[in-house]
Design an enzyme around this catalytic site. Sequence first.
Site, PDB file in Angstrom:
ATOM      1  N   GLY A 120     -32.838   1.021 -37.576  1.00 38.51           N
ATOM      2  CA  GLY A 120     -32.856  -0.244 -37.225  1.00 38.51           C
ATOM      3  C   GLY A 120     -34.182  -0.817 -36.959  1.00 38.51           C
ATOM      4  N   GLY A 121     -35.191  -0.463 -37.643  1.00 38.84           N
ATOM      5  CA  GLY A 121     -36.666  -0.632 -37.696  1.00 38.84           C
ATOM      6  C   GLY A 121     -37.048  -1.853 -38.287  1.00 38.84           C
ATOM      7  N   ASP A 251     -52.434   2.739 -45.171  1.00 37.78           N
ATOM      8  CA  ASP A 251     -51.308   3.561 -44.749  1.00 37.78           C
ATOM      9  C   ASP A 251     -51.755   5.094 -44.300  1.00 37.78           C
ATOM     10  OD1 ASP A 251     -49.772   1.192 -44.423  1.00 37.78           O
ATOM     11  OD2 ASP A 251     -47.930   2.058 -45.602  1.00 37.78           O
ATOM     12  N   ALA A 259     -49.949  -4.001 -43.759  1.00 28.85           N
ATOM     13  CA  ALA A 259     -51.027  -4.688 -44.838  1.00 28.85           C
ATOM     14  C   ALA A 259     -52.244  -5.347 -44.348  1.00 28.85           C
ATOM     15  CB  ALA A 259     -50.081  -5.712 -45.653  1.00 28.85           C
ATOM     16  N   HIS A 383     -48.539 -31.714 -29.196  1.00 32.28           N
ATOM     17  CA  HIS A 383     -47.013 -31.848 -28.944  1.00 32.28           C
ATOM     18  C   HIS A 383     -46.404 -32.664 -30.050  1.00 32.28           C
ATOM     19  CE1 HIS A 383     -43.789 -32.471 -26.429  1.00 32.28           C
ATOM     20  NE2 HIS A 383     -43.954 -33.676 -26.754  1.00 32.28           N
TER      21      HIS A 383
HETATM   22  P1  NAD Z   1     -39.427   1.917 -38.819  1.00 27.24           P
HETATM   23  O1  NAD Z   1     -40.212   3.219 -37.847  1.00 27.24           O
HETATM   24  O2  NAD Z   1     -40.134   0.569 -38.199  1.00 27.24           O
HETATM   25  O3  NAD Z   1     -38.003   2.200 -38.306  1.00 27.24           O
HETATM   26  C1  NAD Z   1     -37.362   3.251 -38.684  1.00 27.24           C
HETATM   27  C2  NAD Z   1     -36.007   3.246 -37.824  1.00 27.24           C
HETATM   28  O4  NAD Z   1     -35.252   4.211 -37.947  1.00 27.24           O
HETATM   29  C3  NAD Z   1     -36.322   3.544 -36.242  1.00 27.24           C
HETATM   30  O5  NAD Z   1     -35.584   2.706 -35.305  1.00 27.24           O
HETATM   31  C4  NAD Z   1     -35.890   4.975 -35.937  1.00 27.24           C
HETATM   32  O6  NAD Z   1     -35.429   5.392 -34.753  1.00 27.24           O
HETATM   33  C5  NAD Z   1     -34.659   4.975 -36.937  1.00 27.24           C
HETATM   34  N1  NAD Z   1     -34.542   6.320 -37.452  1.00 27.24           N
HETATM   35  C6  NAD Z   1     -35.030   7.429 -37.678  1.00 27.24           C
HETATM   36  N2  NAD Z   1     -34.342   8.437 -38.163  1.00 27.24           N
HETATM   37  C7  NAD Z   1     -32.933   7.942 -38.048  1.00 27.24           C
HETATM   38  C8  NAD Z   1     -31.687   8.508 -38.709  1.00 27.24           C
HETATM   39  N3  NAD Z   1     -31.787   9.548 -39.154  1.00 27.24           N
HETATM   40  N4  NAD Z   1     -30.620   7.761 -38.671  1.00 27.24           N
HETATM   41  C9  NAD Z   1     -30.593   6.558 -38.046  1.00 27.24           C
HETATM   42  N5  NAD Z   1     -31.861   5.862 -37.663  1.00 27.24           N
HETATM   43  C10 NAD Z   1     -32.941   6.760 -37.765  1.00 27.24           C
HETATM   44  O7  NAD Z   1     -39.699   2.590 -40.278  1.00 27.24           O
HETATM   45  P2  NAD Z   1     -39.406   1.366 -41.411  1.00 27.24           P
HETATM   46  O8  NAD Z   1     -38.423   0.431 -41.004  1.00 27.24           O
HETATM   47  O9  NAD Z   1     -38.863   2.329 -42.447  1.00 27.24           O
HETATM   48  O10 NAD Z   1     -40.694   0.921 -41.828  1.00 27.24           O
HETATM   49  C11 NAD Z   1     -41.741   1.852 -42.040  1.00 27.24           C
HETATM   50  C12 NAD Z   1     -43.067   1.072 -41.672  1.00 27.24           C
HETATM   51  O11 NAD Z   1     -43.367   0.000 -42.728  1.00 27.24           O
HETATM   52  C13 NAD Z   1     -42.939   0.394 -40.422  1.00 27.24           C
HETATM   53  O12 NAD Z   1     -43.125   1.319 -39.259  1.00 27.24           O
HETATM   54  C14 NAD Z   1     -43.934  -0.518 -40.561  1.00 27.24           C
HETATM   55  O13 NAD Z   1     -45.248  -0.008 -40.164  1.00 27.24           O
HETATM   56  C15 NAD Z   1     -43.993  -1.007 -41.914  1.00 27.24           C
HETATM   57  N6  NAD Z   1     -43.380  -2.276 -42.479  1.00 27.24           N
HETATM   58  C16 NAD Z   1     -43.704  -3.393 -41.669  1.00 27.24           C
HETATM   59  C17 NAD Z   1     -43.419  -4.481 -41.977  1.00 27.24           C
HETATM   60  C18 NAD Z   1     -43.884  -5.702 -41.455  1.00 27.24           C
HETATM   61  O14 NAD Z   1     -44.941  -5.706 -40.925  1.00 27.24           O
HETATM   62  N7  NAD Z   1     -43.038  -6.672 -41.130  1.00 27.24           N
HETATM   63  C19 NAD Z   1     -42.046  -4.849 -42.683  1.00 27.24           C
HETATM   64  C20 NAD Z   1     -41.787  -3.333 -43.449  1.00 27.24           C
HETATM   65  C21 NAD Z   1     -42.247  -2.272 -42.960  1.00 27.24           C
END
Ligand code: NAD
Length: 410
Positions: A120-121, A251, A259, A383
């Site tokens: 949920g990231g 990265d 990015a 505004h």
């Molecule tokens: P993330 O680190 O954002 O989220 C990963 C999530 O997975 C975390 O909440 C973690 O607790 C959870 N997790 C880890 N292992 C797990 C498991 N075995 N089971 C269930 N949950 C688990 O990583 P991401 O979403 O893969 O994205 C990677 C990176 O890419 C981000 O940290 C970010 O830096 C970059 N990104 C940025 C953007 C943006 O700027 N909008 C968009 C996409 C990706």
Amino acid sequence: LITDTRDATHLGLQFAPPRIDLNGVRGHWLKVVDTMSKNLAFLCKARKVEYVNGRGTFRDGRTVQVEGGVAYRFEHCVVATGSTPVRPPAFFGTNNPRVMDSTGALQLEDVPPRLLVVGGGYIGLEMGYVYAALGSKVTVVELTEGLLPGVDRDLVLPLHKRLETLFDKIYLRTKVVKLEDVKGGIKAFLEGADVADKEPVFERVLVAVGRKPNTRDIGLDKAGVAVDDKGFVTVDEKRRTTSERIFAIGDVAGEPMLAHKATYEGKIAAAAILGEKAVYDVRAVPAVVFTDPEIAWCGLTETEAKKQKREVKKVKFNWLASGRAMTLARTEGVTKLLIDPETERVLGVGIVGVDAGEMIGEAMLAIEMSATAKDLALTMHAHPTLSETIYEAAEDFYGVATHKAPSKKN
Ligand code: NAD
């Protein structure tokens, strides 16, 4: 295409799931990528940059060999090999194409009736949102106790509430212990206190549990480039590696993997190569989660302030009192400033709401320019706009926000 929900909300359909169609989205996406790639090719040519398509590896600290091609001897080299998704081998060993990473999910091959999102990231929520908008029943499984771990909880809450209406299920403190191929889908074995069905089946699974830097198998050791224990290239403030002529950005050069940080570092490295005085010395890096509502923040967060036991004054402006948010029927937003109580400097800004990502630019400028709450409060904002919420939050620091009732203290 996706945030156009506002059109619907004008009609009073607050939180109505956006109606988007797969072919429309894919067609638009292909066109955008194609146009941007062509523009980049044009810009390369205009700047006399030769583009070589191939896999490069270092032979030594002065030579890159392109697989099946020529070897390039360089004066300077910038490594920007990016990152790849983490795939926990124990249960994601399956080569089943139904198990996707973010690249696969972006292909939008079909709309699976049921989609499991592991993690949920950033990626899990952004792509989960897209698939839910396309019509998939989305289940998110997150290992920790909250979505977007590390992000301030008051910013995550409005998004979480919205996602609860769009997603089928959100499981926190839950683990996917195994994935198994079954006829027509993938069976997931879930472990978590709140999970009712512990072996649900999905047509597709998106694994988004983080990314790791691409620093293996490119011959960095031969070039004398050191890598830390997390796999990131060790760089100094000019983004120079431990090898004199080699720089690293993006990265591969460390967190956050964003990015805009890569682009910024690229300019520093280029200036350093040209012998200019340039160092990577930023006060903040903006972060945006592109869901709807968006979450954006920069500088100090409340979570970090608590960890550091740093005293800050928090001021929050609730979008319920924003005229613009009302016209958009999107009043769930919140704008928060963290201010140094002594110097009155803006240390951090967090925003959740539609277009939060557009608003964070002003916050970045404030932090980089050492602006005080007074600077923001004395800057006229148009505004009716959502940016007024930054202005009113700053006014609130002095207890004089126009659209907030004064507290007894003031
Ligand atoms: P993330 O680190 O954002 O989220 C990963 C999530 O997975 C975390 O909440 C973690 O607790 C959870 N997790 C880890 N292992 C797990 C498991 N075995 N089971 C269930 N949950 C688990 O990583 P991401 O979403 O893969 O994205 C990677 C990176 O890419 C981000 O940290 C970010 O830096 C970059 N990104 C940025 C953007 C943006 O700027 N909008 C968009 C996409 C990706």
